[in-house]
Write a protein that holds these residues in place. Structure first.
Motif, short mmCIF file in Angstrom:
data_model
loop_
_atom_site.label_atom_id
_atom_site.label_comp_id
_atom_site.label_asym_id
_atom_site.label_seq_id
_atom_site.Cartn_x
_atom_site.Cartn_y
_atom_site.Cartn_z
N VAL A 67 0.87 -1.18 0.00
CA VAL A 67 0.00 0.00 0.00
C VAL A 67 0.90 1.23 0.00
CG1 VAL A 67 -1.74 1.32 1.26
CG2 VAL A 67 -1.83 -1.18 1.26
N GLN A 68 0.62 2.18 -0.88
CA GLN A 68 1.36 3.43 -0.85
C GLN A 68 0.69 4.37 0.13
OE1 GLN A 68 2.22 5.20 -4.65
NE2 GLN A 68 3.45 6.83 -3.76
N VAL A 69 1.41 4.72 1.20
CA VAL A 69 0.81 5.53 2.27
C VAL A 69 1.16 7.01 2.14
CG1 VAL A 69 0.69 3.64 3.90
CG2 VAL A 69 2.78 4.98 3.78
N ALA A 70 2.19 7.33 1.37
CA ALA A 70 2.60 8.71 1.12
C ALA A 70 3.54 8.67 -0.07
CB ALA A 70 3.30 9.32 2.34
N ARG A 71 3.93 9.83 -0.53
CA ARG A 71 4.85 9.87 -1.66
C ARG A 71 6.17 9.21 -1.27
NH1 ARG A 71 6.95 15.25 -4.97
NH2 ARG A 71 8.17 14.12 -6.54
N GLY A 72 6.54 8.15 -1.99
CA GLY A 72 7.78 7.46 -1.71
C GLY A 72 7.75 6.58 -0.48
N GLU A 73 6.58 6.35 0.12
CA GLU A 73 6.46 5.54 1.34
C GLU A 73 5.43 4.42 1.11
OE1 GLU A 73 8.01 5.80 4.33
OE2 GLU A 73 9.27 7.47 3.69
N PHE A 74 5.83 3.20 1.49
CA PHE A 74 4.98 2.04 1.25
C PHE A 74 4.86 1.22 2.53
CE2 PHE A 74 6.94 3.44 -2.62
CZ PHE A 74 5.91 3.38 -3.55
N ALA A 75 3.76 0.47 2.62
CA ALA A 75 3.53 -0.36 3.80
C ALA A 75 3.04 -1.73 3.35
CB ALA A 75 2.50 0.29 4.72
N VAL A 76 3.26 -2.71 4.22
CA VAL A 76 2.85 -4.10 3.97
C VAL A 76 2.05 -4.55 5.18
CG1 VAL A 76 3.61 -6.44 3.43
CG2 VAL A 76 5.00 -4.48 2.71
N HIS A 77 0.94 -5.24 4.93
CA HIS A 77 0.14 -5.76 6.04
C HIS A 77 0.99 -6.68 6.91
CE1 HIS A 77 -2.92 -8.05 8.19
NE2 HIS A 77 -3.76 -7.06 7.93
N ASP A 78 0.76 -6.63 8.22
CA ASP A 78 1.59 -7.38 9.16
C ASP A 78 1.65 -8.87 8.83
OD1 ASP A 78 1.65 -4.92 10.29
OD2 ASP A 78 0.60 -5.43 12.11
N LEU A 79 0.51 -9.45 8.47
CA LEU A 79 0.49 -10.89 8.18
C LEU A 79 1.17 -11.20 6.85
CD1 LEU A 79 -3.09 -11.69 9.49
CD2 LEU A 79 -0.92 -12.37 10.54
N LEU A 80 1.06 -10.29 5.89
CA LEU A 80 1.81 -10.46 4.65
C LEU A 80 3.31 -10.37 4.90
CD1 LEU A 80 -0.08 -8.53 1.81
CD2 LEU A 80 0.64 -10.91 1.77
N ARG A 81 3.70 -9.51 5.83
CA ARG A 81 5.13 -9.40 6.17
C ARG A 81 5.63 -10.72 6.77
NH1 ARG A 81 8.64 -5.05 8.40
NH2 ARG A 81 6.89 -3.61 8.27
N ILE A 82 4.80 -11.33 7.63
CA ILE A 82 5.19 -12.63 8.20
C ILE A 82 5.32 -13.67 7.09
CG2 ILE A 82 4.41 -14.52 9.69
CD1 ILE A 82 3.10 -12.40 11.48
N TYR A 83 4.37 -13.66 6.14
CA TYR A 83 4.43 -14.61 5.03
C TYR A 83 5.70 -14.37 4.20
CZ TYR A 83 3.18 -16.81 0.58
OH TYR A 83 3.19 -17.57 -0.56
N ALA A 84 6.04 -13.12 3.94
CA ALA A 84 7.25 -12.80 3.18
C ALA A 84 8.50 -13.25 3.92
CB ALA A 84 7.32 -11.30 2.89
N SER A 85 8.50 -13.07 5.24
CA SER A 85 9.65 -13.52 6.05
C SER A 85 9.81 -15.03 5.95
CB SER A 85 9.47 -13.10 7.50
OG SER A 85 9.42 -11.70 7.63
N GLU A 86 8.70 -15.75 5.96
CA GLU A 86 8.78 -17.21 5.82
C GLU A 86 9.35 -17.59 4.46
OE1 GLU A 86 5.04 -18.62 8.65
OE2 GLU A 86 4.94 -18.89 6.48
#
Length: 937
Positions: free
Chosen positions: A577-596
């Motif tokens: 998700v783009q939260v501001a210009r040049g700033e992005f965020a990932v849902h917490d559970l998606l981050r866990i999935y990516a870490s796995e």
């Protein structure tokens, strides 16, 4: 009908004016019929202005037009005087009162004193527009009852056509249109329909309102009356304007006639929606969008809703739930297809298969139609033509798949769900985008209560709160968690504990092959390009709440352009998700999935090393914005050189640190964990000017101690000694005097052994600031200035002089402070140490304030207003109090003292020395006391 806010301190209006149904004075109760016409017209104009100022020239124009008498202005003033006494009968002669206020070259009504039914209608309208249809209906009904009579009736018709009054009538019609749209969403719109009839009777030539009324009356079973309304409107349009009804009004009556024909024919109505989902919650801000699109379809216009969001965000649930809720508004039925756009290859539904299914649902057949999607689509659109239906296209992969299934005719509500944004449908097909965000905490609790039962939720609020935090507003995760917690009484606590542990969170959100959050995420992940999949995996090493574009480029080792394209794909797929210009965020559970996905791999370790390198160079760039010379060089190049930003000013560097503070501090810890001791020490060395401006000393001690040890391990003694000096400063500011002194002694001895006058100057400056004895403080800071002069470095002399000025401020004379600030100002300019300029400015402001030069002091303080440094804010507040009090600016002086009090309360550790309370506060108190004494006389 926007009302002005009441003046602070006023809670009850003493005057009330009625507008609708004729101008009247309700409180105090007065019959206006006997009042002079021009006085009534002035009152009406001021009420219509809704608290805004009406100039005298505008009042003259309204009263007399193009040929006012020479006494026009005097007459206006006389009428206003009479009006004031009318509104406030107890008003003494010549008093202006509080109801009608002089404002510039005109007059206005004080909305805190004078209210009108315009105000009440505005409040009700705003409340209704922010609510669901069912919740909005009572507010619309009350508002319609208030506006049942024409506004300002009784004034001359020529006056009512002026913009001031016609705007009120336009708002009245707009309110009625909004209320009609709301009524179309209700199961029983009869009460609103009756109220709308009264307003519509005053606007017989407004085709939009007449069309809505026709539709509403038919919906209430009053078909004959609906057709009569159409006939009356048609006749009036022809007699008065010589025109035929437009498309909207004509379609309203055509819908009645065609629906009657369909009912008479007894045609089969397809009902293909899946079962209505259980335990759903309304989402803030979404219902209004859905209602507006539905109302558009009910008016016979094309209406497409494109619901998008990440996997598990509740797109299908929302689409099906809304389709069920409005199904009775679309008499020809509902179509539904799950296109399985993100299922494994071979399992998705082709456009041809979906078109064939739709044709069968509509009573036809696709058998024998040759030529693929084109001919099938034409047959589908012929079959649905003239019908009013809800069409749900679920799990769409791309724009073309959705476009091939659009009805292509007005009157149908199309609801599309997709994990991508489908911008092509928005641009070319007029789809209304409905991006779904995560549920709020309160919405999440309501969902769990519906799944588990309110009693269970209330019995263990701690576990519920933990589950809400872990699921981070993802409806599918909440549903899976609720299912896992639905067993024994202990199950809810087990689920809460399992979700809070990152290593097992996704395990507790996997019930079976069909209900597994990992599998849901995997469908989206498999659809990504190679670059996007790699960036998605590696972004999980970034510890910040949001991920800056440059940091992501460094982590993935991609140039900025390639990173931008990859981020565009991830945002489009709702993985980021783009939260501001040049700033992005990932849902917490998606981050866990990516870490796995990347955990324990060489790829992840290399990404972590690049992350450390990125922040080593970013903190160095931020440090350089303060105009200081670095103590140690950064030896390794940045991972991606163009990803390292520069900062135009110290405040820019502080703002960057504030936005990325969590990422910088955790990257420092990661560097230590990876054995990158020198990199960790460099980060801690260079974050000093930013942290000193925003972080209390006590919370910095542990990290600086770790950095000092890291510098010792890597054998860089100069880096170690400089960090040890920083450690000694923060220990001293936190009250650990003996430990601080121990480190200072070693640092000072080392700098003297090296013959490093700059290091000695900095150390003496620190010691002077921390010493409790005034005379010793003066001596040590004077010695710091002497050592700085020996060093030959103007930047070191600048900071030593500024520190010396701080001590002279407390314990010297105003003349001595003036002399020191003059030299400090010159030295700061010569050395380019711009970060010190605000300190010099506030000291100069204090010099002027104490010398009675109040305007000069206030002008200087104004230049520091935007500083992020707490100490500069505190000194600026003190200077403002002294100068404003001296100039008898009571409100400004009190506001500045309140700011100082707030800074002292909120940043206690920044103001640790006794002089803030022992010296600065008495100066402020004395200045205010002197002001109050003067003003009392």
């Amino acid at each position: 009908m926007t009302s002005s806010p009441a003046r602070s301190g006023r809670t009850e209006r003493t005057v009330s004016v009625g507008v609708f149904g004729g101008l009247r004075l309700i409180r105090p109760e007065v019959d206006l019929a006997s009042r002079p016409p021009r006085e009534r017209l002035i009152l009406a104009t001021l009420v219509a202005a809704r608290g805004r100022t009406v100039s005298v020239s505008d009042l003259v124009d309204i009263l007399w037009g193009e040929e006012p008498p020479s006494t026009a202005i005097n007459q206006v003033q006389r009428h206003v005087g009479e009006l004031r006494r009318l509104l406030e009968p107890e008003l003494p002669p010549r008093a202006t009162g509080t109801a009608v206020l002089g404002a510039g070259d005109g007059y206005r009504l004080d909305p805190a004193v004078v209210g009108s039914d315009l105000d009440r209608v505005a409040v009700l309208w705003t409340q209704a527009r922010r609510s669901s249809a069912a919740q909005a209906a009572p507010a619309y009904l009350e508002a319609l009852e208030l506006v049942a009579g024409a506004p300002f009736s009784g004034l001359a018709w020529g006056k009512l056509t002026r913009p001031q009054f016609s705007a009120v009538e336009r708002d009245r019609i707009a309110l009625a249109l909004d209320a009609a749209d709301c009524a179309l969403e209700l199961r029983d719109p009869s009460s609103l329909a009756q109220a709308l009839e009264r307003v519509a009777a005053d606007a017989p030539l407004d085709e939009r309102l007449q069309a809505r009324l026709v539709t509403l009356l038919a919906r209430c079973g009053r078909r004959a009356e609906a057709i009569a309304v159409y006939d009356t409107a048609r006749r009036r349009l022809w007699e008065e304007l010589s025109i035929a009804p437009g498309p909207e009004l004509q379609e309203a009556v055509d819908d009645i006639l065609s629906e009657d024909a369909r009912v008479a024919s007894g045609a089969d109505v397809p009902r293909k929606l899946p079962l209505a989902p259980a335990a759903v919650v309304d989402r803030a801000g979404i219902r209004t969008v859905l209602e507006e699109a539905t109302a558009t379809a009910l008016r016979g216009e094309p209406a497409i809703l494109a619901i998008s969001g990440m996997a598990g965000i509740g797109k299908t649930t929302l689409a099906v739930q809304w389709a069920h809720s409005v199904a009775d508004r679309f008499p020809d039925g509902e179509l539904f297809v799950n296109l399985r756009g993100y299922s494994p290859k071979g399992e998705s539904v082709s456009s041809a298969e979906a078109l064939g299914q739709f044709l069968a649902d509509l009573g036809g057949s696709g058998a024998g139609i040759q030529g693929g999607d084109g001919p099938l689509g034409e047959a589908y659109r012929r079959a649905i033509a003239g019908r009013r239906m809800v069409v749900v296209l679920d799990n769409v992969a791309d724009v073309e798949q959705a476009r091939s299934l659009l009805p292509g005719v007005p009157g149908c509500l199309v609801i599309i769900t997709s994990r991508t944004h489908l911008p092509g449908l928005v641009v070319k097909d007029g789809a209304v985008p409905v991006p779904l965000n995560r549920l709020t905490d309160e919405e999440s609790r309501r969902l769990l209560a519906r799944r588990l039962g309110a009693v269970r939720v209330e019995s263990d609020p701690a576990s519920i709160d933990s589950i809400v935090v872990s699921c981070a507003g993802l409806p599918l995760a909440l549903a899976l968690a609720a299912a896992s917690a639905s067993g024994s009484p202990e199950a809810m606590q087990d689920v809460a504990d399992g979700l809070s542990a990152t290593s097992s969170a996704l395990d507790f959100l996997a019930l079976d092959a069909e209900n597994d959050l990992r599998s849901t995420f995997e469908w989206s992940y498999r659809a990504l390009s190679e670059d996007a999949a790699r960036l998605f995996r590696l972004a999980s090493v970034h510890p910040g709440v949001t991920h800056p574009h440059g940091a992501l480029a460094s982590i993935a080792c991609l140039d900025l352009a390639r990173t931008s394209a990859t981020l565009g794909e991830l945002v489009g797929a709702n993985m980021f998700v783009q939260v501001a210009r040049g700033e992005f965020a990932v849902h917490d559970l998606l981050r866990i999935y990516a870490s796995e996905m990347s955990g324990g791999t060489f790829e992840r370790v290399e990404a972590q090393r690049r992350l450390v390198g990125h922040y080593v160079h970013m903190t160095r760039r931020a440090f350089l914005a303060f105009g200081r010379e670095p103590v140690a060089e950064v030896e390794s190049p940045p991972p991606v050189a163009e990803a390292i930003s520069s900062f135009a000013s110290p405040d820019d560097a502080v703002r960057w640190f504030l936005s990325e503070r969590k990422a910088v501090l955790e990257t420092f810890g990661l560097a230590l964990a990876l054995g990158l001791d020198r990199e960790a020490a460099l980060i801690a060395l260079d974050w000093r000017p930013m942290r000193q401006a925003v972080d209390p000393p006590s919370i910095m001690i542990e990290a600086i101690g770790q950095a000092t040890d890291a510098a010792a391990r890597c054998g860089d003694e100069r880096l170690e000694i400089e960090l040890r000096r920083d450690l000694a400063v923060n220990l001293g500011l936190s009250g650990h005097d003996m430990e601080s002194q121990h480190h200072f002694e070693r640092v000072l001895e080392t700098y003297r052994e090296w013959g490093d006058d700059a290091g000695e100057a900095n150390t003496l400056r620190n010691l002077g600031y921390l010493d409790a004895d005034p005379s010793t403080r003066l001596v040590l800071t004077a010695q710091s200035v002497a050592a700085a002069r020996r060093s030959g470095r103007s930047d070191i002399l600048a900071i030593s002089l500024v520190s010396y000025a701080a001590i002279v401020l407390m314990f010297g004379t105003n003349e001595e402070l003036a002399a020191v600030t003059v030299e400090a100002d010159r030295c700061v300019a010569e050395s380019g140490s711009d970060y010190l300029t605000p300190y010099v400015v506030v000291y100069r402001a204090i010099v002027h304030a104490r010398a009675g030069q109040f305007d000069e002091a206030l002008a200087l303080v104004e230049t520091t207003r935007d500083s992020l440094d707490v100490m500069i804010q505190a000194h600026s507040a003190m200077a403002t109090v002294i100068a404003a009090a001296g100039a008898d600016l009571r409100e400004m002086a009190y506001e500045a003292r309140e700011l100082f009090d707030r800074l002292e309360r909120d940043h206690e550790e920044f103001l640790t020395n006794d002089y803030e309370s022992a010296i600065m506060r008495p100066w402020m108190d004395d200045a205010i006391a002197a002001m109050e004494g003067r003003l009392a006389h």
